[in-house]
Design a protein around this motif. Structure first.
Motif, PDB file in Angstrom:
ATOM      1  N   UNK A 206      33.600   1.136 -47.376  1.00  0.00           N
ATOM      2  CA  UNK A 206      34.875   0.857 -48.030  1.00  0.00           C
ATOM      3  C   UNK A 206      34.874  -0.523 -48.679  1.00  0.00           C
ATOM      4  N   UNK A 207      34.239  -1.487 -48.036  1.00  0.00           N
ATOM      5  CA  UNK A 207      34.144  -2.823 -48.628  1.00  0.00           C
ATOM      6  C   UNK A 207      33.402  -2.766 -49.963  1.00  0.00           C
ATOM      7  N   UNK A 208      32.297  -2.010 -49.985  1.00  0.00           N
ATOM      8  CA  UNK A 208      31.566  -1.846 -51.237  1.00  0.00           C
ATOM      9  C   UNK A 208      32.393  -1.151 -52.298  1.00  0.00           C
ATOM     10  N   UNK A 209      33.149  -0.132 -51.893  1.00  0.00           N
ATOM     11  CA  UNK A 209      34.016   0.572 -52.843  1.00  0.00           C
ATOM     12  C   UNK A 209      35.074  -0.367 -53.417  1.00  0.00           C
ATOM     13  N   UNK A 210      35.647  -1.211 -52.577  1.00  0.00           N
ATOM     14  CA  UNK A 210      36.653  -2.156 -53.063  1.00  0.00           C
ATOM     15  C   UNK A 210      36.026  -3.148 -54.047  1.00  0.00           C
ATOM     16  N   UNK A 211      34.809  -3.587 -53.754  1.00  0.00           N
ATOM     17  CA  UNK A 211      34.126  -4.483 -54.678  1.00  0.00           C
ATOM     18  C   UNK A 211      33.863  -3.821 -56.020  1.00  0.00           C
ATOM     19  N   UNK A 229      24.448  -2.800 -36.701  1.00  0.00           N
ATOM     20  CA  UNK A 229      23.194  -2.766 -37.457  1.00  0.00           C
ATOM     21  C   UNK A 229      23.435  -3.401 -38.824  1.00  0.00           C
ATOM     22  N   UNK A 230      22.947  -4.619 -39.016  1.00  0.00           N
ATOM     23  CA  UNK A 230      23.191  -5.350 -40.253  1.00  0.00           C
ATOM     24  C   UNK A 230      22.585  -4.645 -41.461  1.00  0.00           C
ATOM     25  N   UNK A 231      21.383  -4.130 -41.313  1.00  0.00           N
ATOM     26  CA  UNK A 231      20.730  -3.453 -42.436  1.00  0.00           C
ATOM     27  C   UNK A 231      21.501  -2.214 -42.858  1.00  0.00           C
ATOM     28  N   UNK A 232      22.016  -1.465 -41.891  1.00  0.00           N
ATOM     29  CA  UNK A 232      22.788  -0.267 -42.213  1.00  0.00           C
ATOM     30  C   UNK A 232      24.086  -0.647 -42.928  1.00  0.00           C
ATOM     31  N   UNK A 233      24.747  -1.715 -42.470  1.00  0.00           N
ATOM     32  CA  UNK A 233      25.992  -2.162 -43.107  1.00  0.00           C
ATOM     33  C   UNK A 233      25.738  -2.551 -44.561  1.00  0.00           C
ATOM     34  N   UNK A 237      27.274  -0.514 -47.877  1.00  0.00           N
ATOM     35  CA  UNK A 237      28.115  -1.227 -48.832  1.00  0.00           C
ATOM     36  C   UNK A 237      27.477  -1.245 -50.218  1.00  0.00           C
ATOM     37  N   UNK A 238      26.175  -1.452 -50.288  1.00  0.00           N
ATOM     38  CA  UNK A 238      25.482  -1.511 -51.572  1.00  0.00           C
ATOM     39  C   UNK A 238      25.540  -0.170 -52.294  1.00  0.00           C
ATOM     40  N   UNK A 239      25.406   0.916 -51.547  1.00  0.00           N
ATOM     41  CA  UNK A 239      25.481   2.240 -52.156  1.00  0.00           C
ATOM     42  C   UNK A 239      26.852   2.461 -52.803  1.00  0.00           C
ATOM     43  N   UNK A 242      27.289  -0.086 -55.810  1.00  0.00           N
ATOM     44  CA  UNK A 242      26.445   0.226 -56.951  1.00  0.00           C
ATOM     45  C   UNK A 242      25.496  -0.893 -57.328  1.00  0.00           C
ATOM     46  N   UNK A 243      25.325  -1.852 -56.444  1.00  0.00           N
ATOM     47  CA  UNK A 243      24.441  -3.000 -56.675  1.00  0.00           C
ATOM     48  C   UNK A 243      24.205  -3.663 -55.320  1.00  0.00           C
ATOM     49  N   UNK A 244      23.238  -4.574 -55.240  1.00  0.00           N
ATOM     50  CA  UNK A 244      22.990  -5.237 -53.956  1.00  0.00           C
ATOM     51  C   UNK A 244      24.205  -6.031 -53.482  1.00  0.00           C
ATOM     52  N   UNK A 245      24.390  -6.079 -52.174  1.00  0.00           N
ATOM     53  CA  UNK A 245      25.407  -6.915 -51.559  1.00  0.00           C
ATOM     54  C   UNK A 245      24.723  -7.822 -50.541  1.00  0.00           C
ATOM     55  N   UNK A 246      25.437  -8.812 -50.073  1.00  0.00           N
ATOM     56  CA  UNK A 246      24.891  -9.742 -49.089  1.00  0.00           C
ATOM     57  C   UNK A 246      25.743  -9.705 -47.828  1.00  0.00           C
ATOM     58  N   UNK A 247      25.166 -10.118 -46.732  1.00  0.00           N
ATOM     59  CA  UNK A 247      25.881 -10.210 -45.465  1.00  0.00           C
ATOM     60  C   UNK A 247      25.984 -11.680 -45.087  1.00  0.00           C
TER      61      UNK A 247
END
Length: 256
Positions: A206-211, A229-233, A237-239, A242-247
């Protein structure tokens, strides 16, 4: 912006709850001040040089270290030597903060005015725009379990938007439209979201969708427990973004 604490309501191992240091030239602003943040701040900057604090909402994990911060400003040994040099930063907090701080202080055996003795406390109207040095600070109410505001800090066309804590909402997407950096909470798991009838948090997806809906140029996830799981999060979010995100990680810095 430097991440001082990015934990959710319980601190990561060795970590701190919500707290972000925003610096522009000689001006420094502490955005949220949750448990453990003062110690993290002291590792990177003299607390006495912070010009202002901005609190997004009155949950403990976003404001409780205001109490020891006040103690440092009142009882720090340097002020006994030079009382006239003691700073009094402005504390911008949401409506109800004065009463909330008084209750917490009195309940822990301190003077009820402990926070106001150390800070210039101003309860902001979420509809107003604050000026802190060159920074323009705006707010937008977002859905959470208590009155909560997303926060924007802007200067010269550059914008940092902090979601604070929130459930899914269109208000944040509108508020963060085309922001340079969206610092967005992603503390809820998919299983938790399915079970929680009253939504006060976002999943990484949802965070990725909002972005994506906001057209944010950069997305940084925060408020994510180290028990997840940080990698899964990041992948979820990136999926959606639609682009890379950072944690967010403690001591990480971001130029806006």
């Amino acid at each position: 912006m430097t991440v001082l604490g990015k934990s959710p309501a319980w601190a990561d191992a060795g970590g701190a709850c919500s707290g972000y240091l925003v610096e522009s030239g000689a001006i420094s602003v502490l955005l949220d001040c949750g448990p453990g943040v003062l110690g993290k701040l002291r590792a990177v900057r003299d607390y006495a040089t912070v010009d202002a604090l901005v609190i997004s909402h009155l949950h403990a994990d976003h404001m409780l270290d205001v109490i020891p911060f006040a103690s440092a400003l009142i009882y720090g040994p340097r002020w006994a030597r030079e009382p006239a040099a003691r700073p009094r930063p402005v504390l911008h907090a949401p409506p109800g903060a004065r009463d909330a701080f008084m209750v917490v202080c009195e309940g822990s055996g301190m003077f009820g005015t402990h926070v106001e003795d150390a800070f210039e406390l101003r309860e902001y109207d979420p509809a107003e725009t604050l000026a802190i040095g060159p920074l323009a600070v705006r707010f937008r109410p977002v859905p959470h379990y208590v009155p909560t505001n997303a926060v924007e800090l802007a200067e010269g066309g550059r914008r940092l938007t902090f979601s604070s804590d929130c459930g899914p909402n269109v208000e944040l997407c509108d508020f963060a439209r085309d922001t340079d950096l969206l610092l967005i909470e992603a503390s809820m798991t998919e299983d938790g979201a399915a079970e929680d009838g009253e939504r006060g948090h976002l999943t990484p997806r949802e965070a990725g969708e909002h972005g994506r809906r906001a057209g944010a140029r950069r997305v940084v996830l925060t408020h994510v427990s180290d028990e997840l799981d940080a990698d899964a999060a990041i992948a979820e979010a990136a999926e959606a973004y639609g682009a890379p995100v950072e944690l967010a990680t403690e001591r990480a810095s971001y130029d806006v």
